[in-house]
Design an enzyme around this catalytic site. Sequence first.
Site, PDB file in Angstrom:
ATOM      1  N   GLU A  65       0.836  -1.203   0.000  1.00  0.00           N
ATOM      2  CA  GLU A  65       0.000   0.000   0.000  1.00  0.00           C
ATOM      3  C   GLU A  65       0.870   1.253   0.000  1.00  0.00           C
ATOM      4  O   GLU A  65       2.005   1.227   0.441  1.00  0.00           O
ATOM      5  CB  GLU A  65      -0.865   0.025   1.276  1.00  0.00           C
ATOM      6  CG  GLU A  65      -2.272  -0.513   1.076  1.00  0.00           C
ATOM      7  CD  GLU A  65      -3.167   0.420   0.256  1.00  0.00           C
ATOM      8  OE1 GLU A  65      -2.664   1.328  -0.420  1.00  0.00           O
ATOM      9  OE2 GLU A  65      -4.387   0.213   0.292  1.00  0.00           O
ATOM     10  N   ASP A  66       0.297   2.345  -0.466  1.00  0.00           N
ATOM     11  CA  ASP A  66       1.032   3.612  -0.382  1.00  0.00           C
ATOM     12  C   ASP A  66       0.886   4.214   1.016  1.00  0.00           C
ATOM     13  O   ASP A  66       1.869   4.672   1.598  1.00  0.00           O
ATOM     14  CB  ASP A  66       0.582   4.601  -1.470  1.00  0.00           C
ATOM     15  CG  ASP A  66      -0.919   4.807  -1.504  1.00  0.00           C
ATOM     16  OD1 ASP A  66      -1.658   4.011  -0.886  1.00  0.00           O
ATOM     17  OD2 ASP A  66      -1.367   5.771  -2.141  1.00  0.00           O
ATOM     18  N   ARG A  78       0.503  12.269  -8.829  1.00  0.00           N
ATOM     19  CA  ARG A  78       1.042  10.914  -8.616  1.00  0.00           C
ATOM     20  C   ARG A  78       2.434  10.765  -9.220  1.00  0.00           C
ATOM     21  O   ARG A  78       3.218   9.926  -8.792  1.00  0.00           O
ATOM     22  CB  ARG A  78       0.114   9.867  -9.244  1.00  0.00           C
ATOM     23  CG  ARG A  78      -1.261   9.776  -8.601  1.00  0.00           C
ATOM     24  CD  ARG A  78      -1.957   8.501  -9.080  1.00  0.00           C
ATOM     25  NE  ARG A  78      -3.395   8.485  -8.871  1.00  0.00           N
ATOM     26  CZ  ARG A  78      -4.009   8.032  -7.780  1.00  0.00           C
ATOM     27  NH1 ARG A  78      -3.296   7.573  -6.773  1.00  0.00           N
ATOM     28  NH2 ARG A  78      -5.320   8.024  -7.685  1.00  0.00           N
ATOM     29  N   ASP A  82      -3.997   4.918   6.624  1.00  0.00           N
ATOM     30  CA  ASP A  82      -4.571   6.089   7.271  1.00  0.00           C
ATOM     31  C   ASP A  82      -5.449   5.580   8.427  1.00  0.00           C
ATOM     32  O   ASP A  82      -4.937   5.199   9.475  1.00  0.00           O
ATOM     33  CB  ASP A  82      -5.360   6.838   6.193  1.00  0.00           C
ATOM     34  CG  ASP A  82      -5.782   8.217   6.598  1.00  0.00           C
ATOM     35  OD1 ASP A  82      -4.917   9.008   6.977  1.00  0.00           O
ATOM     36  OD2 ASP A  82      -6.993   8.516   6.546  1.00  0.00           O
ATOM     37  N   PHE A 105      -1.815  16.264   4.757  1.00  0.00           N
ATOM     38  CA  PHE A 105      -2.275  15.809   3.440  1.00  0.00           C
ATOM     39  C   PHE A 105      -1.069  15.706   2.517  1.00  0.00           C
ATOM     40  O   PHE A 105      -0.478  16.705   2.141  1.00  0.00           O
ATOM     41  CB  PHE A 105      -3.274  16.826   2.896  1.00  0.00           C
ATOM     42  CG  PHE A 105      -4.121  16.305   1.771  1.00  0.00           C
ATOM     43  CD1 PHE A 105      -5.495  16.390   1.830  1.00  0.00           C
ATOM     44  CD2 PHE A 105      -3.542  15.724   0.649  1.00  0.00           C
ATOM     45  CE1 PHE A 105      -6.285  15.917   0.784  1.00  0.00           C
ATOM     46  CE2 PHE A 105      -4.320  15.238  -0.390  1.00  0.00           C
ATOM     47  CZ  PHE A 105      -5.694  15.329  -0.316  1.00  0.00           C
TER      48      PHE A 105
HETATM   49  C1  PRP Z   1      -5.791   5.259  -0.188  1.00  0.00           C
HETATM   50  C2  PRP Z   1      -4.676   4.265   0.089  1.00  0.00           C
HETATM   51  C3  PRP Z   1      -5.363   3.159   0.835  1.00  0.00           C
HETATM   52  C4  PRP Z   1      -6.431   3.897   1.595  1.00  0.00           C
HETATM   53  C5  PRP Z   1      -5.960   4.114   2.979  1.00  0.00           C
HETATM   54  O1  PRP Z   1      -6.440   4.882  -1.366  1.00  0.00           O
HETATM   55  O2  PRP Z   1      -4.075   3.792  -1.089  1.00  0.00           O
HETATM   56  O3  PRP Z   1      -5.930   2.206  -0.019  1.00  0.00           O
HETATM   57  O4  PRP Z   1      -6.655   5.136   0.953  1.00  0.00           O
HETATM   58  O5  PRP Z   1      -6.950   4.722   3.735  1.00  0.00           O
HETATM   59  P1  PRP Z   1      -7.543   4.044   5.043  1.00  0.00           P
HETATM   60  O6  PRP Z   1      -6.388   3.527   5.858  1.00  0.00           O
HETATM   61  O7  PRP Z   1      -8.239   5.187   5.736  1.00  0.00           O
HETATM   62  O8  PRP Z   1      -8.488   2.958   4.639  1.00  0.00           O
HETATM   63  P2  PRP Z   1      -7.396   5.838  -2.174  1.00  0.00           P
HETATM   64  O9  PRP Z   1      -8.806   5.504  -1.833  1.00  0.00           O
HETATM   65  O10 PRP Z   1      -6.952   7.255  -2.008  1.00  0.00           O
HETATM   66  O11 PRP Z   1      -7.166   5.330  -3.693  1.00  0.00           O
HETATM   67  P3  PRP Z   1      -5.881   5.467  -4.654  1.00  0.00           P
HETATM   68  O12 PRP Z   1      -4.811   4.554  -4.100  1.00  0.00           O
HETATM   69  O13 PRP Z   1      -6.375   4.975  -5.979  1.00  0.00           O
HETATM   70  O14 PRP Z   1      -5.442   6.907  -4.685  1.00  0.00           O
END
Ligand code: PRP
Length: 185
Positions: A100-101, A166, A104, A153
């Site tokens: 994962e990136d 990105r 949160d 952010f």
């Molecule tokens: C982001 C990230 C995780 C998630 C984390 O994805 O890549 O999947 O949010 O948030 P959480 O811990 O509160 O669940 P996003 O929905 O922004 O999609 P993306 O990776 O396509 O930008």
Amino acid sequence: MKTHVDMEKVLFSKEEISEKVAEVAKQISADYEGKNPLLICVLKGASVFFVDLIREISIDVEMEFMSVSSYGNSTQSSGRVKIEKDVGIDLTGRNVIIVEDIVDTGNTLFNLRKLLSARGASDVKICCLLDKPSRRTADIKPDYVCFEIPDEFVIGYGLDYAEKYRNLDCVGVIKSSAVMGSSSK
Ligand code: PRP
């Protein structure tokens, strides 16, 4: 460095990121020696981190891609995960590493890990570029973390705001003037 006028400050430079990614890859290579782990990239944010990470891993690995969205939120830890794009293989008995990136609230990973375990993976670990522990509401602790960050952010190196930024090669905080409305990812 490929930065942007909308970036308030750089948190991690291209060089710092690549150094840390190599460190984490080395750790994964040592921990999974002989295990042929399956690395699952969660699109889209993790894609940039993922391709750098796998190229620093010295053991045999396989890769798959998933796209998910979580219904869960901070007041609903039993949320479910909606699969937009699924992996194409059987997970029975596999050593899975979700890449994962950012972690949160942890809801996405909590749900995704549960789902992958239920499919018979023998082990599901989590590797993330960024960990924002102050926002956590789900019971999730990533196993491999490149950087812990405060509740700001962030954009760049795969992370977006409204699908932009990105492609930046560093990670930084977005200027408030570039953000419409409120969100804290
Ligand atoms: C982001 C990230 C995780 C998630 C984390 O994805 O890549 O999947 O949010 O948030 P959480 O811990 O509160 O669940 P996003 O929905 O922004 O999609 P993306 O990776 O396509 O930008």
